[in-house]
Design a protein around this motif. Sequence first.
Motif, PDB file in Angstrom:
ATOM      1  N   ALA A 263       0.831  -1.209   0.000  1.00  0.00           N
ATOM      2  CA  ALA A 263       0.000   0.000   0.000  1.00  0.00           C
ATOM      3  C   ALA A 263       0.860   1.251   0.000  1.00  0.00           C
ATOM      4  CB  ALA A 263      -0.913   0.009   1.214  1.00  0.00           C
ATOM      5  N   PHE A 264       0.273   2.332  -0.496  1.00  0.00           N
ATOM      6  CA  PHE A 264       0.890   3.657  -0.404  1.00  0.00           C
ATOM      7  C   PHE A 264       0.245   4.406   0.753  1.00  0.00           C
ATOM      8  CE2 PHE A 264       1.021   3.072  -5.195  1.00  0.00           C
ATOM      9  CZ  PHE A 264       2.369   2.762  -5.219  1.00  0.00           C
ATOM     10  N   LEU A 265       1.029   5.267   1.373  1.00  0.00           N
ATOM     11  CA  LEU A 265       0.484   6.096   2.449  1.00  0.00           C
ATOM     12  C   LEU A 265       1.149   7.474   2.372  1.00  0.00           C
ATOM     13  CD1 LEU A 265       0.349   4.922   6.214  1.00  0.00           C
ATOM     14  CD2 LEU A 265      -0.081   7.213   5.383  1.00  0.00           C
ATOM     15  N   THR A 266       0.368   8.483   2.071  1.00  0.00           N
ATOM     16  CA  THR A 266       0.929   9.840   1.976  1.00  0.00           C
ATOM     17  C   THR A 266       1.257  10.362   3.371  1.00  0.00           C
ATOM     18  OG1 THR A 266      -0.160  10.369  -0.098  1.00  0.00           O
ATOM     19  CG2 THR A 266       0.419  12.235   1.314  1.00  0.00           C
ATOM     20  N   VAL A 267       2.498  10.794   3.557  1.00  0.00           N
ATOM     21  CA  VAL A 267       2.908  11.327   4.865  1.00  0.00           C
ATOM     22  C   VAL A 267       3.285  12.805   4.764  1.00  0.00           C
ATOM     23  CG1 VAL A 267       3.701   9.057   5.615  1.00  0.00           C
ATOM     24  CG2 VAL A 267       5.392  10.689   4.712  1.00  0.00           C
ATOM     25  N   GLN A 268       3.562  13.240   3.548  1.00  0.00           N
ATOM     26  CA  GLN A 268       4.003  14.616   3.332  1.00  0.00           C
ATOM     27  C   GLN A 268       3.520  15.009   1.952  1.00  0.00           C
ATOM     28  OE1 GLN A 268       6.433  15.429   0.846  1.00  0.00           O
ATOM     29  NE2 GLN A 268       6.466  17.576   1.382  1.00  0.00           N
ATOM     30  N   GLU A 269       3.160  16.251   1.798  1.00  0.00           N
ATOM     31  CA  GLU A 269       2.658  16.686   0.503  1.00  0.00           C
ATOM     32  C   GLU A 269       3.182  18.076   0.193  1.00  0.00           C
ATOM     33  OE1 GLU A 269      -1.535  15.913   0.261  1.00  0.00           O
ATOM     34  OE2 GLU A 269      -1.613  16.569  -1.812  1.00  0.00           O
ATOM     35  N   GLY A 270       3.367  18.349  -1.083  1.00  0.00           N
ATOM     36  CA  GLY A 270       3.800  19.681  -1.486  1.00  0.00           C
ATOM     37  C   GLY A 270       5.305  19.825  -1.494  1.00  0.00           C
TER      38      GLY A 270
END
Length: 442
Positions: A151-158
């Motif tokens: 699975a993917f898990l977004t922890v930081q964006e931008g």
Amino acid sequence: MSKSKNLYIKTFGCQMNVYDSERMATAMGADGYNEVSSPEEADMILLNTCHIREKAAEKVYSDLGRFKPLKAKNPDLKIGVTGCVAQAEGKEIMRRQPLVDIVVGPQAYHRLPEMVKSVDKGEKPIDTDFPEEDKFEHLPTAPKMKRAPSAFLTVQEGCDKFCAFCVVPFTRGAEVSRPVSQIVTEAADLVERGVRDITLLGQNVNAYHGTMGDGDATLPQLIRELSKIDDLKRIRFTTSHPNDMTQELIDAHGEMEKLMPYLHLPVQAGSDNVLKAMNRKHTAESYLKIIERLRVARPDLALSGDFIVGFPGETDADFEQTLDLVREVKYAQAYSFKYSTRPGTPAADKKVQVPEDVKSDRLKRLQALLSEQQKEFMGSMVGRVLPVLLERPGRLEGQLVGRSEYLHGVHATIDQAEIGDVVNLRILGADTNSLRAEFVSK
Ligand code: 5AD
Ligand code: SF4
């Protein structure tokens, strides 16, 4: 009870879009939408788009054109454009293609269900805000259903780096990190549902600095916390900027058993002139030094990268330096692209654009070298016994397909183990994109 409706999502671009699509499907699932695999069956179509290169962005409009007959057949069909093209082009999308009902950018996905309801009232909602509130707090969590082991898990964006070629700081906004506790809860939930391998996502993931207790945690600290989840067997992260490759993170590769020996560390080009014009804020040498330190910490680390050829002003001599750098690093895998002018980015105004045929020629040469390296790396697996996470049934009877620590697809006939297990397999042969293997032990 209202009749259940069908949702078709098409995802373009990066892994974060894959993750976002999943979150949007969950959010719409709470409103009675079931995901389906073809647009013909759908009551709502979402195109989750990518703006990174011109081709990716234009693809959206050709797809939208193809939905015209579907809308003619079913006037209640809702069509939404989400993702980075939505963010970058906003209402221009509805001007160019009036059949679009909804435009929503990546930071406003939690508002999607409300927007869908407003379409029923005859509105055509557009939301490209960068809201104050945390969308992740407002997006529903998935039902407790079993799911695939990776699975993917977004922890930081931008991104705050502003490489001269790149739209990401404009489409995804400024760097924001999710709090450690929120990520650990989501990871534990994924693991409960059968996930064994999590890739932590961020446009600049190694700059992660989410809150933990009274302070901020670094990426290695976050990985340490996630390592405590017993049944989580593998942790990866992508994508990273060389300047955020701290010694703590480099050391983590030698210290943390669950952190996989595979790192995607884009350099983009091998010439300091080009790197400077790209505003990368590092040199070829400083990149190579980082690789050296990583290999001291973890000698079996495999590397992957991204390259752009034909950045404005790139000379033949500059390009040769990219090839030199590739020869020195020896990549296990890499992505390479022709420079694509993106409106609004600093490089878009540069006068000295490289001609298309020169770009094509450079790309061909670079890709030939990279695929040679990829082949060599895959070939070096033959004869070895590797731990493989079994992910899904194969095409043949009794066959299972898994993933090595290096992200190679591996297939073998196995009846001693099941999906979700990590087993030791002996690699018998290498095909272009996958490995053949036999079972050794559990
Ligand atoms: N043209 C070509 N490639 C690009 N990338 C980003 N912006 C551009 C552009 N304008 C590539 C970079 C980045 C990857 C995600 O896409 O290599 O690392
Ligand atoms: Fe494309 Fe970048 Fe947006 Fe991902 S973040 S969808 S790669 S533009």
